[in-house]
Structures are given as C-alpha cells and as structure tokens.
Design a protein around this motif. Structure first.
Motif, PDB file in Angstrom:
ATOM      1  N   ILE A  16      16.626  63.369  57.699  1.00  0.00           N
ATOM      2  CA  ILE A  16      16.613  62.867  56.891  1.00  0.00           C
ATOM      3  C   ILE A  16      17.868  61.953  57.294  1.00  0.00           C
ATOM      4  O   ILE A  16      17.686  60.931  56.943  1.00  0.00           O
ATOM      5  N   ILE A  17      18.460  62.649  58.562  1.00  0.00           N
ATOM      6  CA  ILE A  17      19.714  61.374  58.813  1.00  0.00           C
ATOM      7  C   ILE A  17      18.292  60.223  59.734  1.00  0.00           C
ATOM      8  O   ILE A  17      18.439  59.123  59.420  1.00  0.00           O
ATOM      9  N   VAL A  22      15.571  54.329  59.243  1.00  0.00           N
ATOM     10  CA  VAL A  22      14.684  53.765  59.165  1.00  0.00           C
ATOM     11  C   VAL A  22      14.388  52.921  58.271  1.00  0.00           C
ATOM     12  O   VAL A  22      14.777  51.490  57.832  1.00  0.00           O
ATOM     13  N   VAL A  23      15.401  53.345  56.945  1.00  0.00           N
ATOM     14  CA  VAL A  23      15.232  52.780  55.971  1.00  0.00           C
ATOM     15  C   VAL A  23      16.448  51.447  55.584  1.00  0.00           C
ATOM     16  O   VAL A  23      16.645  50.359  55.592  1.00  0.00           O
ATOM     17  N   LEU A  24      17.534  51.864  56.482  1.00  0.00           N
ATOM     18  CA  LEU A  24      18.598  51.283  56.386  1.00  0.00           C
ATOM     19  C   LEU A  24      17.769  50.295  57.299  1.00  0.00           C
ATOM     20  O   LEU A  24      18.606  48.014  57.121  1.00  0.00           O
ATOM     21  N   TYR A  27      15.388  47.589  55.478  1.00  0.00           N
ATOM     22  CA  TYR A  27      16.078  47.103  54.391  1.00  0.00           C
ATOM     23  C   TYR A  27      16.838  45.485  55.165  1.00  0.00           C
ATOM     24  O   TYR A  27      16.918  44.871  54.801  1.00  0.00           O
ATOM     25  N   LEU A  28      17.869  45.546  56.254  1.00  0.00           N
ATOM     26  CA  LEU A  28      18.437  45.160  56.953  1.00  0.00           C
ATOM     27  C   LEU A  28      17.714  43.987  57.578  1.00  0.00           C
ATOM     28  O   LEU A  28      17.992  42.556  57.202  1.00  0.00           O
ATOM     29  N   PHE A  29      16.512  44.103  57.970  1.00  0.00           N
ATOM     30  CA  PHE A  29      15.401  43.524  58.027  1.00  0.00           C
ATOM     31  C   PHE A  29      14.781  42.672  57.138  1.00  0.00           C
ATOM     32  O   PHE A  29      14.411  41.468  57.392  1.00  0.00           O
ATOM     33  N   PHE A  30      14.417  42.840  56.148  1.00  0.00           N
ATOM     34  CA  PHE A  30      13.963  42.365  55.142  1.00  0.00           C
ATOM     35  C   PHE A  30      15.303  41.324  54.611  1.00  0.00           C
ATOM     36  O   PHE A  30      15.051  40.321  53.564  1.00  0.00           O
ATOM     37  N   SER A  52      20.690  39.429  47.747  1.00  0.00           N
ATOM     38  CA  SER A  52      19.199  40.248  48.189  1.00  0.00           C
ATOM     39  C   SER A  52      20.425  41.599  48.724  1.00  0.00           C
ATOM     40  O   SER A  52      19.237  42.416  48.013  1.00  0.00           O
ATOM     41  N   PHE A  53      21.656  42.129  48.378  1.00  0.00           N
ATOM     42  CA  PHE A  53      22.282  43.127  48.515  1.00  0.00           C
ATOM     43  C   PHE A  53      22.463  43.846  46.892  1.00  0.00           C
ATOM     44  O   PHE A  53      21.646  44.439  46.728  1.00  0.00           O
ATOM     45  N   ILE A  54      22.410  42.377  46.272  1.00  0.00           N
ATOM     46  CA  ILE A  54      22.683  42.419  44.404  1.00  0.00           C
ATOM     47  C   ILE A  54      21.408  43.154  44.252  1.00  0.00           C
ATOM     48  O   ILE A  54      21.154  43.671  43.562  1.00  0.00           O
TER      49      ILE A  54
END
Length: 88
Positions: A16-17, A22-24, A27-30, A52-54
């Motif tokens: 999971i970690i 990877v997902v984080l 997300y930051l890349f997008f 984008s965060f909201i």
C-alpha cells in the motif's frame, strides 16, 4: 477480538505505501499542468493550483481551455505582433 486482522499488517503495508506515493506523485504531476496552462494564458497560476486541490485537475483543464486567454494577455500579444510587423 479485532475488526481488522493485524497479523498481516506488515505485508499489506509493503504494497500500500508504494502505491500511495505513486498516486501522490501522479496527482502532483497533474496539478502542475494547470499551472503551466494558466501561465501561458496570462492567468495567475497559484489560483488554478489551489482550485486543482479543491476540485479535480481535469475540471481545471477544461475550465482553462474554455475561458482561454485573459484580456491582458490578448492585448500583449497584439502589441507584440504589431512590433514584430514594424521590425520587418
């Protein structure tokens, strides 16, 4: 009696970690893309990063594509084009 069996927690965390990172990262890349789009259109990038965060970055891409360039950016582009024509 536990609701969650903790005997396999180490095994589960091994998988999971890395996926969380990877997902984080993705997300930051997008979120970086709306910043570039906003800058190219003469808009404030930090506002669009916050948005984008909201909401989802995909919605921010769509909104930026629809609203286009700011009036100031359009004026600056016209001025630059006139200057370039006078130089030729």
């Amino acid at each position: 009696m536990y609701l969650l069996d903790t005997s396999n927690i180490e095994e589960i965390s091994e998988y999971i970690i890395p996926w969380i990172f990877v997902v984080l990262f993705l997300y930051l890349f997008f979120i970086r893309i709306p910043s570039r789009m906003a800058t190219a259109r003469g808009r404030r990038p930090w506002v669009w990063i916050l948005l984008s965060f909201i909401i989802s970055p995909i919605w921010v891409y769509i909104i930026l594509a629809i609203i286009g360039e700011s009036k100031e950016k359009m004026k600056q582009d016209i001025i630059n084009e006139i200057r370039n024509r006078n130089l030729d």
